[in-house]
Design a protein around this motif. Structure first.
Motif, PDB file in Angstrom:
ATOM      1  N   THR A  83       0.836  -1.206   0.000  1.00 40.81           N
ATOM      2  CA  THR A  83       0.000   0.000   0.000  1.00 40.81           C
ATOM      3  C   THR A  83       0.869   1.253   0.000  1.00 40.81           C
ATOM      4  N   TRP A  92       0.953   4.172  -2.693  1.00 45.34           N
ATOM      5  CA  TRP A  92       0.550   5.490  -2.193  1.00 45.34           C
ATOM      6  C   TRP A  92       1.653   6.527  -2.458  1.00 45.34           C
ATOM      7  N   ILE A  99      -6.694   1.308  -1.659  1.00 45.02           N
ATOM      8  CA  ILE A  99      -5.468   0.601  -2.058  1.00 45.02           C
ATOM      9  C   ILE A  99      -5.271  -0.636  -1.184  1.00 45.02           C
ATOM     10  N   THR A 100      -5.455  -0.467   0.123  1.00 45.94           N
ATOM     11  CA  THR A 100      -5.257  -1.575   1.062  1.00 45.94           C
ATOM     12  C   THR A 100      -6.213  -2.726   0.755  1.00 45.94           C
ATOM     13  N   GLN A 114      -5.100  -4.610  -2.379  1.00 48.36           N
ATOM     14  CA  GLN A 114      -3.917  -5.427  -2.105  1.00 48.36           C
ATOM     15  C   GLN A 114      -4.275  -6.630  -1.235  1.00 48.36           C
TER      16      GLN A 114
END
Length: 303
Positions: free
Chosen positions: A39, A43, A61-62, A65
């Motif tokens: 992440t 980022w 994003i987390t 993933q």
């Protein structure tokens, strides 16, 4: 001293939240940490001027993933030796004060979440635990908001059918755990029999590394027979995954002669209980040494 850049400040500010999202999706602190690393890398490449809501963007994003890793670790679990249990976390007492957060990271709930499909799990966690809007979740899982609503409804029904129906207060949990500990330590088998449901299930996770039952142990008498062998361990109450639990320590001589010290007993396992209708219906024993590293310090989790 150089001031942190905005991207770093935002990541640090939301790191505990992001870890909690990843952990609830993966039930593994080590995998969650790997997700956070991925992440951060993504980022750091984002033009911060294009980001309106850093928290939402980081969660997105987390989640993506974590979904990628979840599909990978599911294949890994298929070859796992014996029952698989979540990696336990030593948590601070204030986690228990947030009932919904404590419930969401409990051993019992994480095992229920294991029965969901990856996208269902992500939607349930983001909606029912973190209360994200359907639009935000839709972006995270790459579905339409209407599809996310349907997935959330399906996942919620699935979880409701499998989670404990009774709300157990922290005081009830502590009292039950203390009584359980005393009964095991004193070898009071009758008291254990009175506390344990007839169809109680004991899951022991050794990961093929240490001795553990390779199948669930079902029924009061078989479970008590296993518990009666714990007289050589010392029991230490702790807050694990937001709930009272027991950390068992033993003399390290059997598995690691070089670590044999009365002043340094090793962590042998963690015991967590599932309570329903005043009885213990589930006992979760994590013994796999690879899953016990988070029990030497508190891991921050929050919403």
């Amino acid at each position: 001293m150089t001031e942190p850049d905005p991207a770093t400040e935002a990541f640090i500010a939301h790191r505990n939240l992001l870890f909690t999202v990843a952990y609830e999706m993966l039930a593994s602190a080590s995998d969650a940490e790997d997700v956070l690393q991925e992440t951060w890398l993504r980022w750091a490449d984002i033009d911060q001027d294009t980001v309106r809501d850093a928290r939402a963007f980081l969660v997105r994003i987390t989640t993506r993933q974590a979904l990628t890793r979840l599909r990978t670790v599911r294949r890994r679990k298929e070859s796992y030796v014996g029952p698989w249990l979540p990696e336990p976390l030593l948590t601070s007492p204030d986690v228990a004060e947030d009932f919904e957060l404590a419930d969401s990271v409990s051993m019992a709930m994480l095992l229920v979440l294991e029965t969901l499909a990856p996208t269902e799990r992500a939607v349930f966690v983001l909606r029912d635990v973190f209360d994200l809007a359907y639009d935000e979740i839709a972006q995270a899982v790459e579905k339409t908001p209407s599809a996310v609503r349907q997935i959330a409804h399906r996942a919620r029904a699935h979880v409701a059918a499998r989670r404990p129906r009774e709300v157990v207060s922290p005081d009830q949990s502590r009292d039950a755990l203390a009584a359980f500990q005393q009964a095991v330590e004193t070898g009071d088998l009758q008291r254990l029999l009175d506390m344990i449901a007839p169809d109680v299930v004991l899951l022991t996770d050794g990961g093929g590394v240490v001795r553990a039952a390779l199948e669930p142990v079902v029924g009061a008498e078989p479970v008590i027979n296993v518990l009666s062998r714990l007289t050589s361990a010392t029991f230490h109450p702790a807050q694990v995954n937001g709930h009272p639990a027991l950390i068992l320590r033993t003399d390290a001589a059997e598995d690691d002669p070089e670590n044999n010290s009365e002043n340094n007993p090793k962590i042998d396992s963690v015991l967590a209980l599932r309570l329903e209708a005043g009885l213990i219906t589930g006992i979760y024993a994590v013994r796999n040494p690879e899953k016990l590293s988070r029990l030497t310090h508190e891991t921050p989790v929050n919403r």
